[in-house]
Each structure stands twice: as C-alpha cells, then as structure tokens.
Design a protein around this motif. Structure first.
Motif, mmCIF file in Angstrom:
data_model
loop_
_atom_site.group_PDB
_atom_site.id
_atom_site.type_symbol
_atom_site.label_atom_id
_atom_site.label_comp_id
_atom_site.label_asym_id
_atom_site.label_seq_id
_atom_site.Cartn_x
_atom_site.Cartn_y
_atom_site.Cartn_z
ATOM 1 N N GLY A 14 0.808 -1.227 0.000
ATOM 2 C CA GLY A 14 0.000 0.000 0.000
ATOM 3 C C GLY A 14 0.834 1.266 0.000
ATOM 4 O O GLY A 14 0.295 2.368 0.127
ATOM 5 N N GLY A 15 2.168 1.125 -0.126
ATOM 6 C CA GLY A 15 3.015 2.314 -0.216
ATOM 7 C C GLY A 15 3.611 2.762 1.103
ATOM 8 O O GLY A 15 4.106 3.881 1.199
ATOM 9 N N THR A 16 3.569 1.899 2.123
ATOM 10 C CA THR A 16 4.188 2.254 3.396
ATOM 11 C C THR A 16 5.295 1.254 3.722
ATOM 12 O O THR A 16 5.347 0.163 3.175
ATOM 13 C CB THR A 16 3.176 2.268 4.556
ATOM 14 N N ALA A 17 6.157 1.670 4.627
ATOM 15 C CA ALA A 17 7.258 0.815 5.073
ATOM 16 C C ALA A 17 7.340 0.880 6.590
ATOM 17 O O ALA A 17 7.031 1.912 7.200
ATOM 18 C CB ALA A 17 8.576 1.277 4.456
ATOM 19 N N GLY A 18 7.764 -0.210 7.191
ATOM 20 C CA GLY A 18 7.900 -0.268 8.636
ATOM 21 C C GLY A 18 9.266 0.219 9.085
ATOM 22 O O GLY A 18 10.274 -0.029 8.434
ATOM 23 N N LEU A 19 9.269 0.919 10.217
ATOM 24 C CA LEU A 19 10.508 1.394 10.818
ATOM 25 C C LEU A 19 10.872 0.512 12.003
ATOM 26 O O LEU A 19 10.075 -0.329 12.437
ATOM 27 C CB LEU A 19 10.348 2.853 11.246
ATOM 28 N N VAL A 20 12.047 0.734 12.559
ATOM 29 C CA VAL A 20 12.541 -0.094 13.655
ATOM 30 C C VAL A 20 11.612 -0.040 14.866
ATOM 31 O O VAL A 20 11.413 -1.045 15.546
ATOM 32 C CB VAL A 20 13.977 0.328 14.046
ATOM 33 N N ASP A 21 10.999 1.113 15.122
ATOM 34 C CA ASP A 21 10.127 1.248 16.293
ATOM 35 C C ASP A 21 8.729 0.670 16.070
ATOM 36 O O ASP A 21 7.866 0.764 16.935
ATOM 37 C CB ASP A 21 10.029 2.712 16.730
ATOM 38 N N SER A 23 6.547 1.699 13.797
ATOM 39 C CA SER A 23 5.670 2.634 13.089
ATOM 40 C C SER A 23 5.813 2.421 11.582
ATOM 41 O O SER A 23 6.758 1.787 11.108
ATOM 42 C CB SER A 23 6.018 4.081 13.461
ATOM 43 N N ARG A 24 4.850 2.953 10.838
ATOM 44 C CA ARG A 24 4.873 2.848 9.373
ATOM 45 C C ARG A 24 4.853 4.263 8.799
ATOM 46 O O ARG A 24 4.194 5.150 9.337
ATOM 47 C CB ARG A 24 3.675 2.034 8.874
ATOM 48 N N VAL A 25 5.599 4.429 7.706
ATOM 49 C CA VAL A 25 5.656 5.716 7.022
ATOM 50 C C VAL A 25 5.512 5.489 5.526
ATOM 51 O O VAL A 25 5.754 4.391 5.026
ATOM 52 C CB VAL A 25 6.976 6.476 7.311
ATOM 53 N N SER A 26 5.143 6.545 4.826
ATOM 54 C CA SER A 26 5.055 6.485 3.374
ATOM 55 C C SER A 26 6.430 6.181 2.790
ATOM 56 O O SER A 26 7.453 6.698 3.263
ATOM 57 C CB SER A 26 4.550 7.815 2.822
#
Length: 186
Positions: A14-21, A23-26
């Motif tokens: 869907g155009g997002t990526a997961g971060l180490v913490d 959370s997801r961002v565009s």
C-alpha cells in the motif's frame, strides 16, 4: 541477529514501510528517501570494492559497508528508542584517522580532480558522489525531524574518505586526472 525467512511480506504493497520502532511511514517520506540513499551509497561502495584488489582501501571499505548498515538502522529508528543502534563518535573518528593516514603520502592538490581514471578510481568517485546525495537526504530529514548528529558527521566524513581513497588508489596507478580549466575551449 537478523533472521529473514521470507523476503516478501506484502506489508508494503500500500506504499508504506515499517521502521525499527514498529511505526509505518510512506515510502516517499523524507525518512525513507534517506534510508534509500544510504542503501544506494552502500551499493556504490560495493561496486568500488569489486574493482579493488586486496589492500588498505579495500579493508576500510569492507568495514564501512558494515557501518552503513548501522547508519541505515540509525536513520530507520525515529526518536529516542532504548537500545537503538546509533552511529558513535568513535566511528567518525576512525574515518578521520583513516583519511589522515591515506592522505599523509599524497601530493598536495594543485587542481580539482576529474572523477575519472581506472575503474577502481572512477567507482570510488561515484561512491563519493552518491554518498553526498545520501548526506543531502539525511540533512533534509534532520531539518524536519532531528537525527543523531554523529550520523550526519559520519556521512560528511565518509565522502571525504572516499575522495582520499580515490586519490590513494590513483597515486598507485599513475596519479589523479586533473581538471585543466579552459583546456577544451576552441
């Protein structure tokens, strides 16, 4: 230890990526742009490694590639996260020591250097330019969300390291290709 059993997860479809913490961002966010540029710089260093034979520069770059994964993890960890992998001042200082050691026997610069020469020298100059782009992306992110200052210093010093490494390899192969202002005018 990282363990990857499956390469695709479909979580980013869907155009997002997961971060180490968690959370997801565009994928188009400043953070993901910086992560991607750091990854590309690391790949460019890998191309330079493929052109180098054993030696001091090669051993530096192998360690730097590992540092670049640490740096990518640092960028991918927003805010204050206990136990987060962060770039340390000692990593920046090591780059400075290596720059000074490589530069000690090089002739002083008398002109700008063309990013040219052997495949190894050219690959090091390309890695330097890509690292500068990664630094600009990290600075843009830092202006929006504070990053670890050592991360920014590392990227800045790394481009200097790659420049001096290119000069060192060039010196072993006949010297730098110097810019001759106006030499191609007719």
């Amino acid at each position: 230890m990282v363990r990857l059993n499956k390469i695709y997860t479909r979580t980013g479809d869907g155009g997002t990526a997961g971060l180490v913490d968690g959370s997801r961002v565009s994928k188009s966010s400043l953070r993901m742009t910086a992560i991607g540029e750091v990854d590309e710089a690391n790949a460019a260093i890998g191309v330079a490694l493929a052109e180098l034979s054993d030696g001091e520069v090669r051993s530096h770059l192998l360690r730097i590639q590992n540092d670049m994964f640490d740096l990518g993890a640092d960028v991918a960890t927003p805010g204050e996260v206990e136990g987060a992998l962060r770039i340390l001042a000692s990593q920046v200082e090591r780059l400075e020591q290596e720059i000074d050691a490589m530069n000690a026997d090089l002739a002083p610069l008398t002109s700008f250097i063309l990013p040219s020469g052997s495949p190894a020298v050219s690959a090091l100059h390309l890695a330097r330019a890509v690292t500068r782009r990664a630094e600009r992306a990290a600075v843009a992110l830092h202006e929006a969300e504070p990053l670890n200052p050592q991360l920014l210093a590392y990227l800045n010093r790394l481009s200097d390291h790659l420049f001096v490494a290119a000069r060192k390899v060039a010196s072993e192969e006949g010297g730098d290709v110097l810019w001759q202002p106006g030499a191609t005018r007719t």
